[in-house]
Design a protein around this motif. Structure first.
Motif, PDB file in Angstrom:
ATOM      1  N   GLY A   1       0.665  -1.200  -0.074  1.00 22.50           N
ATOM      2  CA  GLY A   1      -0.055  -0.016   0.217  1.00 22.50           C
ATOM      3  C   GLY A   1       0.713   1.286  -0.001  1.00 22.50           C
ATOM      4  N   GLY A   2       1.805   1.268   0.769  1.00 24.66           N
ATOM      5  CA  GLY A   2       2.802   2.607   0.914  1.00 24.66           C
ATOM      6  C   GLY A   2       3.654   2.443  -0.484  1.00 24.66           C
ATOM      7  N   GLU A   3       3.873   1.512  -1.069  1.00 21.09           N
ATOM      8  CA  GLU A   3       4.449   1.343  -2.552  1.00 21.09           C
ATOM      9  C   GLU A   3       3.493   2.272  -3.478  1.00 21.09           C
ATOM     10  N   LEU A   4       2.396   1.606  -3.462  1.00 13.74           N
ATOM     11  CA  LEU A   4       1.326   2.257  -4.425  1.00 13.74           C
ATOM     12  C   LEU A   4       1.180   3.860  -4.135  1.00 13.74           C
ATOM     13  N   ALA A   5       1.251   4.183  -2.934  1.00  9.03           N
ATOM     14  CA  ALA A   5       1.109   5.691  -2.459  1.00  9.03           C
ATOM     15  C   ALA A   5       2.212   6.317  -3.151  1.00  9.03           C
ATOM     16  N   ALA A   6       3.459   5.845  -3.134  1.00  4.66           N
ATOM     17  CA  ALA A   6       4.514   6.427  -3.511  1.00  4.66           C
ATOM     18  C   ALA A   6       4.470   6.664  -5.031  1.00  4.66           C
ATOM     19  N   GLN A   7       4.287   5.429  -5.883  1.00  4.18           N
ATOM     20  CA  GLN A   7       3.922   5.426  -7.192  1.00  4.18           C
ATOM     21  C   GLN A   7       2.841   6.538  -7.624  1.00  4.18           C
ATOM     22  N   THR A   8       1.834   6.581  -6.886  1.00  6.05           N
ATOM     23  CA  THR A   8       0.629   7.677  -7.542  1.00  6.05           C
ATOM     24  C   THR A   8       1.333   9.133  -7.089  1.00  6.05           C
ATOM     25  N   LEU A   9       1.891   9.435  -5.787  1.00  6.03           N
ATOM     26  CA  LEU A   9       2.397  10.792  -5.899  1.00  6.03           C
ATOM     27  C   LEU A   9       3.526  10.996  -6.575  1.00  6.03           C
TER      28      LEU A   9
ATOM     29  N   ARG B   1       3.853  11.190   9.312  1.00  4.98           N
ATOM     30  CA  ARG B   1       3.712   9.623   9.789  1.00  4.98           C
ATOM     31  C   ARG B   1       2.295   9.609  10.743  1.00  4.98           C
ATOM     32  N   TYR B   2       2.000   8.516  11.194  1.00 11.59           N
ATOM     33  CA  TYR B   2       0.928   8.484  12.192  1.00 11.59           C
ATOM     34  C   TYR B   2       1.345   8.458  13.759  1.00 11.59           C
ATOM     35  N   LYS B   3       1.754   7.384  14.313  1.00  9.98           N
ATOM     36  CA  LYS B   3       2.097   7.148  15.664  1.00  9.98           C
ATOM     37  C   LYS B   3       3.138   5.690  15.784  1.00  9.98           C
ATOM     38  N   THR B   4       4.120   6.073  16.804  1.00  8.29           N
ATOM     39  CA  THR B   4       4.787   4.576  16.732  1.00  8.29           C
ATOM     40  C   THR B   4       4.183   3.707  17.637  1.00  8.29           C
ATOM     41  N   GLY B   5       4.534   2.432  16.880  1.00 10.77           N
ATOM     42  CA  GLY B   5       3.977   1.209  17.620  1.00 10.77           C
ATOM     43  C   GLY B   5       2.970   0.776  16.705  1.00 10.77           C
ATOM     44  N   SER B   6       2.485   1.474  15.527  1.00 12.77           N
ATOM     45  CA  SER B   6       1.379   1.037  14.794  1.00 12.77           C
ATOM     46  C   SER B   6       1.952   0.317  13.632  1.00 12.77           C
ATOM     47  N   GLU B   7       1.930  -1.047  13.808  1.00 20.67           N
ATOM     48  CA  GLU B   7       2.664  -1.837  12.644  1.00 20.67           C
ATOM     49  C   GLU B   7       2.130  -1.575  11.377  1.00 20.67           C
ATOM     50  N   SER B   8       0.779  -1.467  11.078  1.00 20.75           N
ATOM     51  CA  SER B   8       0.236  -1.370   9.841  1.00 20.75           C
ATOM     52  C   SER B   8       0.624   0.108   9.252  1.00 20.75           C
ATOM     53  N   THR B   9       0.508   1.085   9.833  1.00 27.74           N
ATOM     54  CA  THR B   9       0.918   2.302   9.251  1.00 27.74           C
ATOM     55  C   THR B   9       2.443   2.434   9.253  1.00 27.74           C
ATOM     56  N   GLU B  10       3.360   1.999  10.089  1.00 27.98           N
ATOM     57  CA  GLU B  10       4.813   1.765   9.998  1.00 27.98           C
ATOM     58  C   GLU B  10       4.924   1.186   8.755  1.00 27.98           C
ATOM     59  N   GLN B  11       4.617   0.048   8.247  1.00 34.60           N
ATOM     60  CA  GLN B  11       4.835  -0.790   6.996  1.00 34.60           C
ATOM     61  C   GLN B  11       4.407   0.305   5.964  1.00 34.60           C
ATOM     62  N   ARG B  12       3.293   0.920   5.958  1.00 38.96           N
ATOM     63  CA  ARG B  12       2.993   2.042   4.764  1.00 38.96           C
ATOM     64  C   ARG B  12       4.106   3.025   4.555  1.00 38.96           C
ATOM     65  N   GLU B  13       4.691   3.454   5.716  1.00 38.45           N
ATOM     66  CA  GLU B  13       5.531   4.475   5.624  1.00 38.45           C
ATOM     67  C   GLU B  13       6.825   4.094   5.045  1.00 38.45           C
TER      68      GLU B  13
END
Length: 330
Positions: free
Chosen positions: A146-154, A168-180
């Motif tokens: 999902g993060g890769e798709l965001a990078a490509q789109t932007l 970024r969102y918040k530390t400890g949130s695995e899903s958003t850290e993966q996106r980042e």
């Protein structure tokens, strides 16, 4: 006495006293079919995304016919202690299974282990744990992709070169850290002329916090920034509002992750140039279905991916994008 020992002690007392427990695994219908009680614990309960996960979980229960879904989570996604309390409460109530979207990839591990010791299996959904050894399955988006798709789109929206910000969102949130991390890795790999001028700032967990922090960082880099990525719905709404109020509509390209009505509208008025989409209804459905398969002795895949997509101004009106932009809610 450690919290873990204390909780196990409570469990022993509850079983020994034989108190009235409407969530007992021994409940049966008049026809003799066993009834199951499955707790579904989201990260929060206020955002649109979780309402769609709830719908999917309930769809699974309705289809199965012998499942009661108990939906409960903290109001805010910053309340890790509140989520821990919910997990502990369902363990004491002896539910048949727990489907959990952990707010923190470390803090919930101990409580998942306690659940297993109590004979209660746990399916993780949406966001992972650092230790999955005591879980049945992990049902989620491939957030790195999902993060890769965001990078490509932007990158494509700014013509393959320019300066961008990762909020970024918040530390400890695995899903958003993966996106980042997926976002940063894809830019580095495929877009050498795109420069990340800020990637260490956190938006916060509410639209109000995100608006304040996005306003600050956009003002700091005024005249330099060409694009910005916000990694979840509350962040996205704060960024959209900041772009609007700073008069940067169309000047700063914006990609978000997860939709709401203002973000969807933004695809039509040049405020939003892409929204990475999950399938939250499918996520809730698959989490409950995976738990039931496990409880009935069937083999369950350790990792179940529910898909990731990108809505843009060009494709937003297609049938598939409309389904994902405006998913069913409970």
């Amino acid at each position: 006495m450690t919290p873990r020992i204390f909780l196990v002690g409570i469990l022993a007392l509850a079983v020994g006293c034989g108190g009235d427990d409407t969530s007992s695994t021994e409940t049966n219908t008049g026809s003799g079919e066993k009834q199951y009680t499955i707790a579904v614990i989201p990260k929060g309960t206020s955002h649109v995304f979780w309402k769609s996960v709830h719908a999917g979980a309930q769809n699974a229960a309705d289809e199965l016919g012998n499942v009661m879904v108990l939906w409960k989570g903290p109001l805010l996604e910053s309340d890790t202690k509140g989520q821990v309390d919910v997990v502990q409460d369902f363990i004491v109530k002896k539910v048949d299974g727990i489907c959990l979207a952990p707010l923190d990839s470390q803090a919930l591990i101990e409580h998942v282990n306690v659940a297993k010791e109590a004979g209660i299996p746990v399916v993780i959904f949406d966001s992972g744990l650092d230790d999955e050894s005591n879980t049945v399955s992990y049902v989620a988006t491939d957030n790195w992709h999902g993060g890769e798709l965001a990078a490509q789109t932007l990158a494509e929206s700014i013509g393959g070169k320019g300066n961008v910000i990762l909020l970024r969102y918040k530390t400890g949130s695995e899903s958003t850290e993966q996106r980042e991390e997926g976002f940063l890795a894809k830019l580095k790999e495929a877009y050498p002329e795109v420069n990340v001028i800020s990637s260490d700032q956190y938006a916060g967990v509410t639209p109000e916090e995100a608006f304040a922090n996005a306003t600050q960082i956009l003002q700091k880099y005024e005249g330099q920034v060409n694009g910005i990525f916000a990694v979840c719905e509350p962040n996205g709404e704060g960024v959209r509002k900041a772009i609007e109020q700073l008069g940067l509509t169309g000047k700063v390209k914006f990609v978000g992750f997860d939709p709401n009505e203002p973000l969807i509208d933004g695809l039509s008025n040049d405020q939003v140039h892409g929204i990475v989409l999950q399938d939250p209804v499918k996520m809730g459905y698959e989490a409950v279905m995976s738990m039931m398969k496990h409880l009935q002795g069937e083999e369950v895949e350790k990792r179940i991916v529910t898909g990731e997509y990108v809505a843009t101004p060009e494709n937003m009106n297609t049938e598939e994008m409309q389904r994902l932009l405006k998913p069913e809610q409970y």
